[in-house]
Write an enzyme that holds these catalytic residues in place. Structure first.
Site, short mmCIF file in Angstrom:
data_model
loop_
_atom_site.label_atom_id
_atom_site.label_comp_id
_atom_site.label_asym_id
_atom_site.label_seq_id
_atom_site.Cartn_x
_atom_site.Cartn_y
_atom_site.Cartn_z
N LYS A 161 -4.17 0.54 -3.29
CA LYS A 161 -3.94 -0.87 -3.65
C LYS A 161 -5.18 -1.67 -3.28
CE LYS A 161 1.10 -0.85 -2.90
NZ LYS A 161 2.19 -1.32 -2.01
N LYS A 215 13.33 1.02 -4.88
CA LYS A 215 13.19 0.59 -3.49
C LYS A 215 14.44 1.02 -2.72
CE LYS A 215 9.23 -1.67 -3.60
NZ LYS A 215 8.09 -1.33 -2.72
#
Length: 306
Positions: free
Chosen positions: A245, A149
């Site tokens: 997703k 991240k």
């Protein structure tokens, strides 16, 4: 007669999870159960504030369709009865689970996919100081793929620290919309030189066009920019990879549509997740067998899983 129940459940994370948009220490998921003819189907979703959802709004959506579900609403009818999102996802996945059990098959059989018995998920490194991110990378050095991240600060220093401590790992950098096209141009070669094999969602969806023709030296992936199959035309020529997703697609039904269309359009496939339990990941695995990148590590962030 079909029985339809749903509830919210909260799970604590063992370590704060930090991305460019903020920090979280727990997660609340919605669990749906459908019982029919002695069989039970389960599904789970994770409401996402970034997409205008809350636990309350998703519970209200599901409550609004409960009577139709008990009256026998089909999975195909569900696609029009609810929009893409967490509410439809939990119900849709439960319906796939129920259908598979009632037919004595697996969801993989119904989809024509392989059984997911040989999947390797990424592990994720949250945003932190370069030294801390490097230390986490050292612990994960034996993982084939690590997701990192990132926000717009100290990009080069952080990625170098991660790569030095996990030199054999493939790295995916996920900026979660926190960069702009100029940053991509500046750091893309450094990323590639430090083991990064894909840059995920560097800019906000509204700025996707800024990436067209950028000729980055590594693949670009669309996550927040890609929810359903209808998004693909707009993303063609901008992104090389799309992240599927189930909480974005609204379940396995639309995820399968998105997967099949993306492959026809020569997009590479990533499968990701929100911060759910292994019940959410179980559904995602039936799409992940078709993916080059698998990011289903959310349960490893929980203090205790389902």
């Amino acid at each position: 007669m079909r029985k339809f129940t749903f509830k919210a459940e909260k799970f604590d994370l063992h370590t704060p999870f930090v991305i460019s948009r903020g920090t979280r220490v727990d997660t609340t998921v919605i669990v749906v159960e459908i019982e029919e003819k002695g069989f039970k189907g389960w599904g789970e979703s994770c409401p996402t504030l970034h997409y205008g959802e809350s636990v309350e709004s998703v519970m209200t959506q599901i409550e609004g369709i409960a009577a139709k579900m008990e009256a026998g609403l089909s999975r195909e009818e569900l696609q029009d009865a609810l929009p893409a999102g967490a509410a439809r996802n939990a119900i849709d996945c439960a319906m796939w689970d129920l259908e598979a059990k009632m037919k004595g098959k697996t969801i993989a059989d119904l989809m024509g996919h392989q059984w997911p018995d040989d999947l390797q998920s990424v592990e994720t490194i949250s945003i932190g100081e370069a030294d801390a991110m490097g230390a986490k990378a050292k612990k994960l050095a034996n993982f084939p793929t690590i997701k990192v991240k990132m926000n717009a600060d100290n990009i080069e220093t952080r990625i170098q620290a991660v790569h030095e401590n996990a030199p054999k790992a493939r790295l995916i950098v996920d900026a979660n919309e926190s960069w702009n096209a100029d940053i991509v141009k500046r750091v893309a070669q450094t990323l590639k030189d430090n083991g990064v094999v894909m840059l995920e969602q560097p800019v906000p969806p509204k700025d996707d066009e800024d990436l067209r023709g950028i000729n980055a030296p590594l693949p670009l992936g669309g996550d927040e920019s890609c929810h359903v199959a209808a998004d693909l035309d707009r993303l063609d020529g901008i992104y090389d990879v799309v992240n599927i997703k189930l909480d974005k697609t609204g379940g396995l039904t639309e995820a399968k549509k998105l997967l099949d269309r993306a492959k026809k359009m020569n997009f590479d496939i990533m499968v990701g997740c929100m911060v759910g339990t292994s019940l959410s990941m179980a559904a995602g695995m039936f799409i992940a067998t078709e993916a080059s990148y698998v990011d289903l590590d959310a349960p490893t962030m929980l203090s205790s899983d389902r």
